[in-house]
Design a protein around this motif. Structure first.
Motif, PDB file in Angstrom:
ATOM      1  N   GLY A 182      -1.477  -0.491  10.703  1.00 12.26           N
ATOM      2  CA  GLY A 182      -0.581  -1.083   9.609  1.00 12.26           C
ATOM      3  C   GLY A 182       0.792  -0.573   9.819  1.00 12.26           C
ATOM      4  O   GLY A 182       1.810  -1.182   9.707  1.00 12.26           O
ATOM      5  N   MET A 183       0.775   0.805   9.923  1.00 12.52           N
ATOM      6  CA  MET A 183       1.977   1.591  10.078  1.00 12.52           C
ATOM      7  C   MET A 183       2.757   0.983  11.217  1.00 12.52           C
ATOM      8  O   MET A 183       4.114   0.833  11.242  1.00 12.52           O
ATOM      9  CB  MET A 183       1.874   3.039   9.907  1.00 12.52           C
ATOM     10  CG  MET A 183       1.843   3.617   8.722  1.00 12.52           C
ATOM     11  SD  MET A 183       0.919   5.217   8.553  1.00 12.52           S
ATOM     12  CE  MET A 183       2.186   6.309   8.967  1.00 12.52           C
ATOM     13  N   LEU A 184       2.098   1.034  12.466  1.00 12.50           N
ATOM     14  CA  LEU A 184       2.435   0.507  13.690  1.00 12.50           C
ATOM     15  C   LEU A 184       3.318  -1.025  13.544  1.00 12.50           C
ATOM     16  O   LEU A 184       4.109  -1.144  13.991  1.00 12.50           O
ATOM     17  CB  LEU A 184       1.608   0.552  14.710  1.00 12.50           C
ATOM     18  CG  LEU A 184       0.968   1.839  15.290  1.00 12.50           C
ATOM     19  CD1 LEU A 184       0.118   1.970  16.261  1.00 12.50           C
ATOM     20  CD2 LEU A 184       2.500   2.727  15.940  1.00 12.50           C
ATOM     21  N   LEU A 185       2.420  -1.883  12.783  1.00 14.21           N
ATOM     22  CA  LEU A 185       2.904  -3.196  12.663  1.00 14.21           C
ATOM     23  C   LEU A 185       4.163  -3.222  11.818  1.00 14.21           C
ATOM     24  O   LEU A 185       5.002  -4.196  12.068  1.00 14.21           O
ATOM     25  CB  LEU A 185       1.863  -3.999  12.028  1.00 14.21           C
ATOM     26  CG  LEU A 185       0.396  -4.480  12.667  1.00 14.21           C
ATOM     27  CD1 LEU A 185      -0.531  -5.062  11.722  1.00 14.21           C
ATOM     28  CD2 LEU A 185       0.951  -5.334  13.794  1.00 14.21           C
TER      29      LEU A 185
ATOM     30  N   TRP B 213       2.534  -0.172  -0.421  1.00 14.22           N
ATOM     31  CA  TRP B 213       2.742   0.869  -1.197  1.00 14.22           C
ATOM     32  C   TRP B 213       1.609   1.180  -2.569  1.00 14.22           C
ATOM     33  O   TRP B 213       1.102   2.064  -2.411  1.00 14.22           O
ATOM     34  CB  TRP B 213       4.182   0.957  -1.945  1.00 14.22           C
ATOM     35  CG  TRP B 213       5.419   1.077  -0.960  1.00 14.22           C
ATOM     36  CD1 TRP B 213       6.097   0.436  -0.426  1.00 14.22           C
ATOM     37  CD2 TRP B 213       5.332   2.548  -0.335  1.00 14.22           C
ATOM     38  NE1 TRP B 213       6.914   0.786   0.373  1.00 14.22           N
ATOM     39  CE2 TRP B 213       6.542   2.234   0.662  1.00 14.22           C
ATOM     40  CE3 TRP B 213       4.787   3.717  -0.350  1.00 14.22           C
ATOM     41  CZ2 TRP B 213       7.222   3.120   1.303  1.00 14.22           C
ATOM     42  CZ3 TRP B 213       5.319   4.602   0.388  1.00 14.22           C
ATOM     43  CH2 TRP B 213       6.478   4.588   1.121  1.00 14.22           C
ATOM     44  N   TRP B 214       1.656   0.144  -3.299  1.00  8.75           N
ATOM     45  CA  TRP B 214       0.803   0.173  -4.524  1.00  8.75           C
ATOM     46  C   TRP B 214      -0.802   0.610  -4.133  1.00  8.75           C
ATOM     47  O   TRP B 214      -1.286   1.441  -4.634  1.00  8.75           O
ATOM     48  CB  TRP B 214       1.119  -0.912  -5.184  1.00  8.75           C
ATOM     49  CG  TRP B 214       2.431  -1.007  -5.863  1.00  8.75           C
ATOM     50  CD1 TRP B 214       3.318  -1.639  -5.321  1.00  8.75           C
ATOM     51  CD2 TRP B 214       2.771  -0.270  -6.967  1.00  8.75           C
ATOM     52  NE1 TRP B 214       4.469  -1.461  -6.092  1.00  8.75           N
ATOM     53  CE2 TRP B 214       4.251  -0.581  -7.112  1.00  8.75           C
ATOM     54  CE3 TRP B 214       2.258   0.585  -8.036  1.00  8.75           C
ATOM     55  CZ2 TRP B 214       5.112  -0.072  -8.196  1.00  8.75           C
ATOM     56  CZ3 TRP B 214       2.969   0.982  -8.985  1.00  8.75           C
ATOM     57  CH2 TRP B 214       4.425   0.608  -9.263  1.00  8.75           C
ATOM     58  N   ILE B 215      -1.046  -0.431  -3.193  1.00 10.30           N
ATOM     59  CA  ILE B 215      -2.695  -0.458  -3.008  1.00 10.30           C
ATOM     60  C   ILE B 215      -3.042   0.840  -2.131  1.00 10.30           C
ATOM     61  O   ILE B 215      -4.013   1.606  -2.378  1.00 10.30           O
ATOM     62  CB  ILE B 215      -3.184  -1.585  -2.215  1.00 10.30           C
ATOM     63  CG1 ILE B 215      -2.928  -3.009  -3.150  1.00 10.30           C
ATOM     64  CG2 ILE B 215      -4.668  -1.685  -2.094  1.00 10.30           C
ATOM     65  CD1 ILE B 215      -3.639  -2.903  -4.325  1.00 10.30           C
ATOM     66  N   PRO B 216      -2.449   1.102  -0.970  1.00 11.39           N
ATOM     67  CA  PRO B 216      -2.618   2.484  -0.319  1.00 11.39           C
ATOM     68  C   PRO B 216      -2.642   3.636  -1.134  1.00 11.39           C
ATOM     69  O   PRO B 216      -3.459   4.408  -0.931  1.00 11.39           O
ATOM     70  CB  PRO B 216      -1.602   2.427   0.885  1.00 11.39           C
ATOM     71  CG  PRO B 216      -1.158   1.047   1.073  1.00 11.39           C
ATOM     72  CD  PRO B 216      -1.167   0.435  -0.322  1.00 11.39           C
ATOM     73  N   ILE B 217      -1.786   3.712  -1.943  1.00 12.84           N
ATOM     74  CA  ILE B 217      -1.705   5.062  -2.913  1.00 12.84           C
ATOM     75  C   ILE B 217      -2.756   4.870  -3.810  1.00 12.84           C
ATOM     76  O   ILE B 217      -3.423   5.957  -3.808  1.00 12.84           O
ATOM     77  CB  ILE B 217      -0.248   4.941  -3.695  1.00 12.84           C
ATOM     78  CG1 ILE B 217       0.860   5.372  -2.706  1.00 12.84           C
ATOM     79  CG2 ILE B 217      -0.568   6.086  -4.532  1.00 12.84           C
ATOM     80  CD1 ILE B 217       2.250   5.032  -3.458  1.00 12.84           C
TER      81      ILE B 217
ATOM     82  N   ARG C 239       6.687  -9.023  -3.127  1.00 12.34           N
ATOM     83  CA  ARG C 239       5.630  -8.697  -3.912  1.00 12.34           C
ATOM     84  C   ARG C 239       4.418  -8.317  -3.308  1.00 12.34           C
ATOM     85  O   ARG C 239       3.761  -7.089  -3.363  1.00 12.34           O
ATOM     86  CB  ARG C 239       5.331  -9.870  -4.985  1.00 12.34           C
ATOM     87  CG  ARG C 239       5.019  -9.350  -6.409  1.00 12.34           C
ATOM     88  CD  ARG C 239       5.293 -10.191  -7.314  1.00 12.34           C
ATOM     89  NE  ARG C 239       6.427 -10.115  -7.969  1.00 12.34           N
ATOM     90  CZ  ARG C 239       7.004 -10.346  -8.992  1.00 12.34           C
ATOM     91  NH1 ARG C 239       5.991 -11.008  -9.908  1.00 12.34           N
ATOM     92  NH2 ARG C 239       8.241 -10.197  -9.594  1.00 12.34           N
ATOM     93  N   PHE C 240       3.883  -9.199  -2.443  1.00 12.37           N
ATOM     94  CA  PHE C 240       2.486  -9.071  -1.703  1.00 12.37           C
ATOM     95  C   PHE C 240       2.840  -7.816  -0.652  1.00 12.37           C
ATOM     96  O   PHE C 240       1.775  -7.004  -0.494  1.00 12.37           O
ATOM     97  CB  PHE C 240       1.898 -10.333  -1.021  1.00 12.37           C
ATOM     98  CG  PHE C 240       1.301 -10.930  -2.208  1.00 12.37           C
ATOM     99  CD1 PHE C 240       1.560 -11.187  -3.342  1.00 12.37           C
ATOM    100  CD2 PHE C 240       0.186 -11.802  -1.655  1.00 12.37           C
ATOM    101  CE1 PHE C 240       0.752 -12.027  -4.213  1.00 12.37           C
ATOM    102  CE2 PHE C 240      -0.763 -12.489  -2.646  1.00 12.37           C
ATOM    103  CZ  PHE C 240      -0.322 -12.526  -3.713  1.00 12.37           C
ATOM    104  N   TYR C 241       4.136  -7.773  -0.016  1.00  7.97           N
ATOM    105  CA  TYR C 241       4.271  -6.825   0.956  1.00  7.97           C
ATOM    106  C   TYR C 241       4.316  -5.243   0.366  1.00  7.97           C
ATOM    107  O   TYR C 241       3.684  -4.414   0.846  1.00  7.97           O
ATOM    108  CB  TYR C 241       5.595  -7.386   1.615  1.00  7.97           C
ATOM    109  CG  TYR C 241       5.695  -6.144   2.873  1.00  7.97           C
ATOM    110  CD1 TYR C 241       4.895  -6.031   4.100  1.00  7.97           C
ATOM    111  CD2 TYR C 241       6.941  -5.342   2.850  1.00  7.97           C
ATOM    112  CE1 TYR C 241       5.297  -5.094   4.926  1.00  7.97           C
ATOM    113  CE2 TYR C 241       7.376  -4.565   3.827  1.00  7.97           C
ATOM    114  CZ  TYR C 241       6.520  -4.536   5.117  1.00  7.97           C
ATOM    115  OH  TYR C 241       6.546  -3.735   6.016  1.00  7.97           O
TER     116      TYR C 241
END
Ligand code: HEM
Length: 229
Positions: free
Chosen positions: A61-64, A199-203, A192-194
């Motif tokens: 994901g970070m690479l994308l 951010w929100w969900i990974p944390i 919002r979804f991005y």
């Protein structure tokens, strides 16, 4: 061969001892990795498999994000660019795409195993509950990620998904408006979804995995039930 005539240690051993005295590496190793576990079976690898998959999702994901652009007029083209122009972009995106599905399946199987060995009972209730939150947020991760390619499938899936939220009694219409960021799906929804997705969900996932694993280490794992014969 010893590098130090005083301690009889090699340089590497000396460096390890220096670090160990200050950071307690041996204690961490013994507590986290070399702890005693009951005789288990392959089903007990599903938790670690979930973690490895979650980590891979994080890395790919970070690479994308290096090439992905979260705006309605650029998102679709940026995904095309990743798939066709970026070196190994197809591989990274493929891993992220299929990894998401695999993660949901593996987490679910891990939950089933925990259920069947009775690992939800005392004293592991909080491990079970944090697991429940993890399953939920992994699903939200998949739902929020699905919109990001901004293609027809993404648009309509989100249209249906947010409409389902809209059908919840009493708070439905408000929920739908919050999810979409207005009446329609558009630039605000994508932003919002991005935001949710990176951010929100990974944390939340990181925090929950932290508590989950702390408890697994603190309490230890359930022994597989024995056959009563
Ligand atoms: C991203 C999701 C998850 C990750 C990374 C994860 C990770 C882990 C790991 C590494 C273990 C220890 C090894 C094992 O028993 O497999 C474990 C144990 C456990 N997990 Fe999860 N887990 C996740 C989701 C869940 C879910 C959805 C549930 C249930 C609702 C759950 C409930 C438990 C329980 C009760 C244990 C203790 C098992 C035992 O004592 O035998 N976990 N988890």
């Amino acid at each position: 061969m010893a590098d130090s005539p005083v301690t009889g240690e090699t340089k590497l051993e000396g460096l390890y001892r220096w670090l160990d005295e200050r950071a307690g590496l041996t204690t961490i190793w013994k507590t986290v990795f070399a702890r005693a576990v009951p005789k288990t079976n392959w089903f007990y690898t599903l938790g670690s498999a979930s973690m490895v998959l979650a980590m891979l999702q994080g890395i790919t994901g970070m690479l994308l994000t290096i090439y992905y652009v979260p705006s309605p007029d650029k998102a679709y083209d940026s995904i095309n660019f990743i798939m066709n122009q970026v070196a190994f972009g197809w591989l990274i995106r493929g891993m992220h795409h299929w990894g998401a599905t695999l993660l949901v399946i593996v987490v679910f199987l891990h939950m089933l195993k925990s259920y069947f060995v009775g690992a939800y009972k005392y004293p592991r209730e909080i491990t079970w509950l944090t697991g429940g939150v993890l399953l939920l947020v992994v699903l939200v991760m998949g739902f929020s990620g699905y919109l990001l390619p901004w293609n027809q499938k993404a648009y309509w899936a989100t249209s249906v998904g947010t409409a389902i939220a809209g059908a919840v009694p009493v708070i439905g219409p408000l929920l739908e408006r919050i999810l979409r960021g207005g009446q329609e799906i558009g630039a605000v929804t994508l932003a919002r979804f991005y935001g949710l997705h990176i951010w929100w969900i990974p944390i939340i996932v990181l925090g929950m995995i932290g508590v989950h694993l702390y408890l697994v280490i603190r309490i230890g794992i359930t022994a597989p039930p024995e056959r009563d014969e």
